[in-house]
Design an enzyme around this catalytic site. Sequence first.
Site, short mmCIF file in Angstrom:
data_model
loop_
_atom_site.label_atom_id
_atom_site.label_comp_id
_atom_site.label_asym_id
_atom_site.label_seq_id
_atom_site.Cartn_x
_atom_site.Cartn_y
_atom_site.Cartn_z
N ASN A 1 0.82 -1.20 0.00
CA ASN A 1 0.00 0.00 0.00
C ASN A 1 0.85 1.25 0.00
OD1 ASN A 1 -2.56 1.63 0.33
ND2 ASN A 1 -3.34 -0.45 0.53
N HIS B 1 2.53 3.26 2.01
CA HIS B 1 3.88 3.31 2.60
C HIS B 1 4.85 2.48 1.77
CE1 HIS B 1 7.01 2.87 5.83
NE2 HIS B 1 6.69 4.15 5.97
N CYS B 2 4.38 1.38 1.22
CA CYS B 2 5.23 0.48 0.44
C CYS B 2 5.73 1.09 -0.86
CB CYS B 2 4.48 -0.82 0.12
SG CYS B 2 3.79 -1.67 1.54
N ILE B 3 4.99 2.04 -1.42
CA ILE B 3 5.35 2.59 -2.72
C ILE B 3 6.09 3.92 -2.60
CG2 ILE B 3 3.42 1.42 -3.83
CD1 ILE B 3 2.03 4.17 -4.06
#
Length: 366
Positions: free
Chosen positions: A355, A357-359
């Site tokens: 999501n 934060h991951c990108i």
Amino acid sequence: MNDNPTATSTPAALGFSMPAEFAPHDACWMLWPQRPDNWRYGAKPAQAAFVAVAEAIAESETVFVGVNDDQYENARHQLPAHIRVVELSSNDAWMRDVGPTFLTHPDGRLAMVDWEFNAWGGLNGGLYFPWDKDRRIRTKIAEMLGIERFITPLVLEGGAIHVDGEGTLITTEECLLNPNRNPNLGKADLERLLGDFLGISKVIWIPRGCYQDETDGHVDNLCCFVAPGEVALTWTDDTSDPQHAISREALEILENASDARGRTLRVHKLPQPGPLHIADSEASGVDRLSSSRPRQPGDRMAGSYVNFYIGNAVVVMPKLDPAHDDAAKAILEGLFPGRRIVAIDAREILLGGGNIHCITQQQPRA
């Protein structure tokens, strides 16, 4: 470049450390989604979600979006002119994990840690093959910024750690002690290396990450620092949900832990969305290749409102479930009174396995 740091030339020994995400940023780095075996319908729905995230973050800091050459014109067309599109080849779009971990020095210098990356497990449970382009991203960003790059053989992804900027790091045993990462290293070895490269002095170990998290339990999907001494934790009251036991276990550890400065942690619960599952129509839009993880109808997704990005003036959170979106936003408004909470429809990002934060990856103000 510092290819082989000795005990006296580690980042920590030289005075570098990793700031908290809630500290001021100069920029945010992202990548552009395009692979059809992970993002449905040629990644067009995901690209729209990435654009929305980039626009929200760009309200208060520079945003760089790295793009493969064959998608450069498309990305440049979709992204607003004030967002900087740069050619930066990647295998997929998870900048948190394939990008650098930035460090700062009291004298104003910026540096980075260049972790080893093996696509969340290599040939033993990894999510795709190959990952050769991803491994070069950190080197390229160091060249673009002209900053020192500290190379370590430690296999680690940015989403596996969260710091308070005051000496404390949170991580999960499920990820860092997984034999598909660093099979010859134990807790003491990892704590020493994390201290050497990030300037931290205290590690709080959570046993497991979110239920069905395909990254082997990244901590940034379960809990994160929102301020010194304060942590947000994904939570469900449903005792029949496997997530309940995971979150309850984490809560007990966090509430009984102290940070590097001796403070007892205050834990704020964020409701879990869903549970959320992949629909038939969503799975059917993804190409099936043997070199990547399949997306099957009915698979449960590791949805979490903790997977947000803390920008200079905004907090960009995922909208995932109408039953809980408003409650999660209200909690974040209370935790970040000086920032505007921007909720982005992020199901398309979650369908790819992560999501907001991951990108994203913050570049701290030096």
